[in-house]
Scaffold this motif. Structure first.
Motif, PDB file in Angstrom:
ATOM      1  N   TYR B  20     -25.021  28.103 -12.582  1.00 28.66           N
ATOM      2  CA  TYR B  20     -25.601  29.468 -12.968  1.00 28.66           C
ATOM      3  C   TYR B  20     -25.853  29.308 -14.443  1.00 28.66           C
ATOM      4  N   GLN B  21     -24.736  29.208 -15.068  1.00 29.83           N
ATOM      5  CA  GLN B  21     -24.766  29.215 -16.474  1.00 29.83           C
ATOM      6  C   GLN B  21     -25.902  28.163 -16.979  1.00 29.83           C
ATOM      7  N   VAL B  25     -29.451  29.213 -19.419  1.00 31.68           N
ATOM      8  CA  VAL B  25     -29.997  28.641 -20.549  1.00 31.68           C
ATOM      9  C   VAL B  25     -31.315  27.949 -20.283  1.00 31.68           C
ATOM     10  N   MET B  26     -31.287  27.091 -19.269  1.00 34.22           N
ATOM     11  CA  MET B  26     -32.554  26.522 -19.076  1.00 34.22           C
ATOM     12  C   MET B  26     -33.750  27.178 -18.933  1.00 34.22           C
ATOM     13  N   GLU B  98     -23.082  20.354 -20.618  1.00 32.60           N
ATOM     14  CA  GLU B  98     -21.988  20.883 -21.476  1.00 32.60           C
ATOM     15  C   GLU B  98     -22.489  21.753 -22.814  1.00 32.60           C
ATOM     16  N   ASP B  99     -23.652  21.128 -23.096  1.00 31.30           N
ATOM     17  CA  ASP B  99     -24.232  21.707 -24.498  1.00 31.30           C
ATOM     18  C   ASP B  99     -24.729  23.299 -23.968  1.00 31.30           C
ATOM     19  N   THR B 100     -25.216  23.357 -22.737  1.00 26.49           N
ATOM     20  CA  THR B 100     -25.470  24.601 -22.303  1.00 26.49           C
ATOM     21  C   THR B 100     -24.678  25.600 -22.433  1.00 26.49           C
ATOM     22  N   HIS B 101     -23.561  25.183 -21.940  1.00 25.13           N
ATOM     23  CA  HIS B 101     -22.143  26.034 -21.704  1.00 25.13           C
ATOM     24  C   HIS B 101     -21.617  26.234 -23.075  1.00 25.13           C
ATOM     25  N   ALA B 102     -21.783  25.272 -23.853  1.00 21.92           N
ATOM     26  CA  ALA B 102     -21.053  25.677 -25.656  1.00 21.92           C
ATOM     27  C   ALA B 102     -22.172  26.407 -26.040  1.00 21.92           C
ATOM     28  N   HIS B 103     -23.478  26.440 -25.746  1.00 19.53           N
ATOM     29  CA  HIS B 103     -24.384  27.401 -26.367  1.00 19.53           C
ATOM     30  C   HIS B 103     -24.171  28.715 -25.819  1.00 19.53           C
ATOM     31  N   LEU B 104     -23.753  29.198 -24.554  1.00 22.42           N
ATOM     32  CA  LEU B 104     -23.621  30.123 -24.157  1.00 22.42           C
ATOM     33  C   LEU B 104     -22.175  30.845 -24.742  1.00 22.42           C
ATOM     34  N   LYS B 167     -33.763  34.884 -24.234  1.00 19.48           N
ATOM     35  CA  LYS B 167     -35.420  34.966 -23.966  1.00 19.48           C
ATOM     36  C   LYS B 167     -36.075  34.643 -25.458  1.00 19.48           C
ATOM     37  N   HIS B 168     -35.452  35.061 -26.493  1.00 22.57           N
ATOM     38  CA  HIS B 168     -36.223  34.885 -27.829  1.00 22.57           C
ATOM     39  C   HIS B 168     -35.936  33.665 -28.608  1.00 22.57           C
TER      40      HIS B 168
END
Lengths: 163, 169
Positions: B20-21, B25-26, B98-104, B167-168
């Motif tokens: 989901y996370q 991000v995607m 992992e990148d997306t999780h860190a980004h969140l 979104k932005h």
């Protein structure tokens, strides 16, 4: 990465919308699994039934038609053998017959060769007294099949000459 | 059968939030898309699932499956040309889970910093110090129900801000 941060992040994301999506997705997947299991079970059952039915049919066929089939096969083999024998006999007979015919023909030819050609048949046309004017011996006027006239001079005794 | 159910429940509880996370991000915070794609992904997992020796390999396979499901979804929605889809796929592949999780997490950190002190205190007590809600309610002179509703409001606010920022991007 801090475990607490992860928990906070999860707590933030996990609202009513997330929960609804989670439960809906989970129940859909469970429904899918259930349906797939049912379908597989049905498929296996059908497969088992069709295999059993095939075996049964084969067994029935062998039980009922097996001896008959064997007997008819034997008859067939015998009849084939007889046919072959007949063919052989016929061929032999034919060959013999041909030989016979050849012999017959040869014999006939021999006979025909041996037999001289038949003399033309003569028939008496008129009495010879008529021609006594020309000879001291009576003459016979004869006519052959082709209506050709032939005169035969009789001997002194009034008979036909020997040759 | 029972073990299957247990395994399924464990798999869902473990990987649904992670995916989901990742998808959040995607898709740049588009929750509707996340919901649809995640559903599709889970069905694909059930359809094409196989045993894996390592968790990392499984996770890599899972994220690839998710990316493919997302690409298919986008293709269905927009009927994109093949080149655009390929470029999108490449971009997605470059961003690991992992990148997306860190980004969140970094987004969360940024948002938390902008929050009012009282709200941050509540979050810190409940989630970072893991105090029982009764104790937190007593400390902040709130009833348990009031605390719960305040926490819900704060969480909703953070989530909205996160989605807005995604979104932005």
């Amino acid at each position: 990465m801090n475990r607490h941060d992860n928990e906070l992040l999860q707590a933030v994301l996990q609202d009513e919308y997330y929960d609804a999506a989670y439960h809906e997705s989970r129940s859909n997947c469970l429904f899918y699994i259930q349906k797939r299991r049912q379908y597989k079970r049905l498929l296996y059952r059908r497969l088992a039934w069709s295999i059993a039915a095939s075996f049964l049919l084969v067994a029935i066929f062998l039980f009922h038609n097996g001896p008959q089939e064997t007997a008819s096969l034997k008859i067939l083999v015998k009849s084939q053998a007889l046919k072959q024998e007949q063919i052989r006999t016929t061929a032999q007979a034919r060959a013999e017959a041909v030989e016979g015919v050849v012999e017959v023909v040869a014999t006939k030819a021999k006979i025909e060769i041996a037999r001289p050609a038949a003399k033309p048949k003569l028939s008496l046309v008129s009495h010879g007294e008529l021609f006594q004017l020309f000879s001291d011996r009576p003459l016979l006027l004869l006519q052959d099949n082709n209506h050709h006239a032939k005169f035969i001079l009789l001997n002194s005794a009034g008979d036909l000459p020997r040759d | 059968m029972v073990h299957d159910e247990e395994a399924f429940n464990l798999f869902y509880a473990t990987y649904y939030p992670r995916l989901y996370q990742y998808l959040l991000v995607m898709t740049k915070g588009r929750e509707e898309t996340v919901r649809d794609v995640l559903q599709d992904t889970m069905l694909r997992v059930l359809r094409y699932g196989k045993p894996f020796s390592e968790e990392s390999v499984f996770w890599a396979w899972l994220t690839r499956l998710t990316r493919t499901a997302l690409i298919d979804h986008i293709r269905r929605q927009h009927k994109m040309p093949a080149q655009v889809v390929a470029a999108l796929q490449e971009k997605m592949a470059a961003a690991s889970a992992e990148d997306t999780h860190a980004h969140l997490l970094s987004l969360l950190g940024e948002i938390v910093e902008t929050m009012a002190t009282e709200e941050w205190q509540l979050l810190e007590d409940c989630y970072l110090r893991e105090q029982p809600q009764v104790a937190v309610a007593a400390t902040h002179s709130l009833s348990l129900k009031a605390l719960e509703s305040r926490l819900i409001r704060i969480r909703r606010k953070i989530k909205e801000m996160m989605l807005e920022r995604l979104k932005h991007e």
